[in-house]
Design a protein around this motif. Structure first.
Motif, short mmCIF file in Angstrom:
data_model
loop_
_atom_site.label_atom_id
_atom_site.label_comp_id
_atom_site.label_asym_id
_atom_site.label_seq_id
_atom_site.Cartn_x
_atom_site.Cartn_y
_atom_site.Cartn_z
N VAL A 1 0.86 -1.18 0.00
CA VAL A 1 0.00 0.00 0.00
C VAL A 1 0.89 1.23 0.00
O VAL A 1 1.90 1.27 0.71
N ARG A 2 0.51 2.21 -0.78
CA ARG A 2 1.19 3.52 -0.75
C ARG A 2 0.19 4.55 -0.24
O ARG A 2 -0.92 4.63 -0.75
N GLU A 3 0.62 5.35 0.74
CA GLU A 3 -0.28 6.37 1.28
C GLU A 3 0.52 7.41 2.07
O GLU A 3 1.71 7.23 2.33
N VAL A 4 -0.17 8.46 2.48
CA VAL A 4 0.37 9.42 3.45
C VAL A 4 0.00 8.88 4.83
O VAL A 4 -1.14 9.01 5.27
N PHE A 5 0.95 8.23 5.46
CA PHE A 5 0.71 7.60 6.76
C PHE A 5 1.14 8.48 7.93
O PHE A 5 0.77 8.19 9.07
N SER A 6 1.93 9.50 7.67
CA SER A 6 2.51 10.27 8.77
C SER A 6 2.73 11.71 8.34
O SER A 6 2.64 12.05 7.16
N GLY A 7 3.05 12.56 9.31
CA GLY A 7 3.32 13.97 9.03
C GLY A 7 2.06 14.81 9.10
O GLY A 7 0.94 14.30 9.21
N VAL A 8 2.25 16.12 9.02
CA VAL A 8 1.13 17.06 8.99
C VAL A 8 1.35 17.98 7.79
O VAL A 8 2.37 18.68 7.71
N TYR A 9 0.40 17.97 6.85
CA TYR A 9 0.56 18.69 5.59
C TYR A 9 -0.63 19.60 5.32
O TYR A 9 -1.78 19.24 5.62
N ALA A 10 -0.34 20.76 4.73
CA ALA A 10 -1.39 21.60 4.16
C ALA A 10 -1.47 21.24 2.68
O ALA A 10 -0.48 21.32 1.96
N SER A 11 -2.65 20.82 2.24
CA SER A 11 -2.80 20.33 0.86
C SER A 11 -3.99 20.97 0.18
O SER A 11 -4.82 21.63 0.82
N ASP A 12 -4.10 20.72 -1.12
CA ASP A 12 -5.27 21.18 -1.87
C ASP A 12 -6.55 20.54 -1.38
O ASP A 12 -7.65 21.01 -1.67
N PHE A 13 -6.41 19.44 -0.62
CA PHE A 13 -7.58 18.68 -0.16
C PHE A 13 -7.83 18.89 1.33
O PHE A 13 -8.57 18.12 1.94
N GLY A 14 -7.21 19.91 1.89
CA GLY A 14 -7.37 20.20 3.30
C GLY A 14 -6.15 19.80 4.11
O GLY A 14 -5.08 19.51 3.56
N LEU A 15 -6.30 19.77 5.40
CA LEU A 15 -5.20 19.43 6.30
C LEU A 15 -5.06 17.92 6.41
O LEU A 15 -6.01 17.20 6.70
N TRP A 16 -3.84 17.43 6.13
CA TRP A 16 -3.53 16.02 6.33
C TRP A 16 -2.85 15.88 7.69
O TRP A 16 -1.79 16.46 7.92
N ASN A 17 -3.47 15.12 8.55
CA ASN A 17 -2.92 14.91 9.88
C ASN A 17 -3.15 13.46 10.30
O ASN A 17 -3.87 13.17 11.26
#
Length: 278
Positions: free
Chosen positions: A118-134
């Motif tokens: 599986v490939r994904e954003v599993f960690s970190g905190v990001y500001a993205s075009d799709f909102g906040l990734w946390n």
């Protein structure tokens, strides 16, 4: 090279080809006239072209579910499971999944379909075009174990497309602490969007600080730069360059796949010692 790379892919520096699924039920772009059968037929053609072209693995993603969700609806996972289930008799290479951008759903889909990674954003905190990734990696990995998916390899996207890390941290520092704290099976380094070349300096810096962890060039690997990219990376995820005219929205072009894989075999694997690796 990590032993799991050889065990899973049977090659050094594998090429993981994206099999982009069309818009699914519930997505704004879903074609109700063609229905799910149209999405399946499209995926069938692309999968055949990728495998016949000699790729080492495929990864199914809901690439046309734009705009993406960070917590996908059940219908998306159900639709992807239906499609992959219908394709299973045809799949001849190791396969993975990525439900954009939901790590829980990605693991659920892997457990249901037998996907190996599986490939994904599993960690970190990001500001993205799709909102906040946390994302909460501790909870995600506990979920992985709870559903019996311990054997699924996790590729952490630490430079996700269309996003920026919120903290003032260098990418090398992020890579080092991600490997120390979270034990990913591999790291993915991306360009700005799908098809955008992965920055070579970023790729080098990440690989230098985590030499024992596989690092994949995640976007923008093309015929003209694959030798340079794989001179540093331990493998590549390739999507757009395999499409007709190199355009994201098109079908896979079998001729482009074969030319790319011939190049990989010539410049990357020509010095591989005789073994079961090809």
């Amino acid at each position: 090279m990590e032993p799991w790379i050889a065990d899973l892919f049977g090659v050094r520096k594998p090429i993981i080809a994206m099999c982009h699924l069309g818009a699914l039920p519930g997505d704004p772009g879903y074609d109700e006239t063609m229905g799910l059968k149209g999405v399946i037929d499209w995926a069938h053609k692309d999968l055949a072209a990728l495998q016949d072209g000699g790729v080492d693995a495929v990864m199914f993603s809901n690439e046309f579910s734009m705009p993406y969700l960070t917590s996908v609806h059940t219908v998306t996972v159900a639709g992807m499971a239906r499609i992959i289930g219908e394709l299973l008799p045809e799949i001849r290479v190791p396969f993975g999944v990525d439900v954009l951008w939901d790590p829980y759903a990605s693991l659920d889909l892997a457990a249901a379909t037998g996907a190996r990674f599986v490939r994904e954003v599993f960690s970190g905190v990001y500001a993205s075009d799709f909102g906040l990734w946390n994302p909460d990696p501790g909870d995600i990995i506990r979920h992985q174990h709870a559903i019996g998916a311990e054997g699924v390899r996790l590729l952490f996207n630490i430079v996700p497309e269309a996003a920026r890390y919120l903290g003032d941290r260098d990418v090398a520092e992020i890579a080092r602490t991600t490997v120390f704290n979270l034990r990913p099976d591999g790291l993915c380094v991306s360009g700005l969007t799908a098809g955008a070349q992965t920055n070579m300096d970023t790729l080098r810096r990440v690989k230098e600080v985590v030499p024992e962890t596989p690092v994949f060039a995640n976007t923008g690997v093309r015929l003209e730069n694959v030798e340079e990219q794989l001179g540093v990376a331990d493998g590549a995820v390739v999507g757009t360059t395999f499409k007709v005219d190199g355009k994201f929205e098109n079908h896979v072009d079998g001729g482009r796949v074969r030319a790319f894989m011939d190049r990989v075999k010539a410049v990357v694997r020509s010095e591989t010692p005789p073994s079961r690796l090809r």
